[in-house]
Design a protein around this motif. Sequence first.
Motif, mmCIF file in Angstrom:
data_model
loop_
_atom_site.group_PDB
_atom_site.id
_atom_site.type_symbol
_atom_site.label_atom_id
_atom_site.label_comp_id
_atom_site.label_asym_id
_atom_site.label_seq_id
_atom_site.Cartn_x
_atom_site.Cartn_y
_atom_site.Cartn_z
ATOM 1 N N GLY A 97 0.808 -1.208 0.000
ATOM 2 C CA GLY A 97 0.000 0.000 0.000
ATOM 3 C C GLY A 97 0.844 1.260 0.000
ATOM 4 O O GLY A 97 2.070 1.217 -0.188
ATOM 5 N N SER A 131 -4.389 6.815 3.305
ATOM 6 C CA SER A 131 -3.983 5.887 2.245
ATOM 7 C C SER A 131 -4.367 6.474 0.895
ATOM 8 O O SER A 131 -5.412 7.109 0.748
ATOM 9 N N THR A 135 -3.846 2.688 -3.562
ATOM 10 C CA THR A 135 -3.756 1.576 -2.623
ATOM 11 C C THR A 135 -4.985 0.677 -2.716
ATOM 12 O O THR A 135 -6.118 1.147 -2.621
ATOM 13 N N LEU A 138 -3.766 -2.433 2.207
ATOM 14 C CA LEU A 138 -2.918 -1.702 3.142
ATOM 15 C C LEU A 138 -2.445 -2.658 4.228
ATOM 16 O O LEU A 138 -3.255 -3.383 4.824
#
Length: 329
Positions: A97, A131, A135, A138
């Motif tokens: 991620g 994030s 991504t 993660l």
Amino acid sequence: MSNVETEPEEVRCGTEVDGEPPAGAARVDVLTPRDVPLGGPRAMTVRRTLPQRARTLIGAWCFADHYGPDDVGDTGGMDVAPHPHTGLQTVSWLFSGEIEHRDSLGSHALVRPGELNLMTGGHGIAHSEVSTARTTVLHGVQLWVALPEAHRDTARNFQHHVPEPVAVDGAEIRVFLGSLAGTASPVPAFTPLLGAEILLRPRATVTLTVDPAFEHGLLVDRGTVRLADVPLRPAELGYVHPGPGTLTLTNESDTTARAVLLGGTPFDEEIVMWWNFIGRSHEDIVKAREEWQSSSDRFGAVDGYPGARLPAPVLPNATIRPRGNPPRR
């Protein structure tokens, strides 16, 4: 990362000494995590190993969250609004991620797998973590380091480092803080520390030379890893008391195992940790909270985050009480 629990535990930490373990013997305690949601009903959940009642510190490492693999399509990923820190450093380390970091120093950086992002809170800093749209999964750890009294009011700072992998027997090691396996991180620390990611090939065994003055913690991400004579399953952390000059790790799985090794000399100062603040007294925490709530210059401002910052939780209606590590036998 913020400790976003609505009722964060107050923790006063210190090292109590009652004798020393036998020289050269690796005594391993197994610590299991508790699940903590990072917000809302579809929240991403993290597994918190430190602090807990059985152990509050490993060296100066005082906080360890382990998360993922998390499908951000299901949970929405990580979205932690601007929040403060005092008296500590944050260590971000990803397995997969990407996270966008912004802080009140003006840093704007991407946290990627195998890259160290270290932020020094010191007297006060604020940051956000989100994030990225790229991504899909993660996965990683978020760690905190307590700053010693002589440096806990140091100026805010941010550092980025990409450690080169080192091959040792059946292992691949990335040292992001301290030194191990003949390699050392150039990132300075305020106390003696070790932080490294270790990949172990299937059924491989590696023996690592370590500082016998350090206590160590091995956090297993995947696979079953035997530390000395103790098997550790994913999300478990094996704590090794000071004394051994070597640590032997064996991957008992048929796939590659991954773990994060933390270490440091026992932190012999009492600290008070509540929410995202570390101080030396209840009054330190009260002052930091008041200054965050009043938007004082102590923490600065985070530019670029599309939303409001996190308010501090309500303080407990009591003076924060001591909690220390168990005595070393």
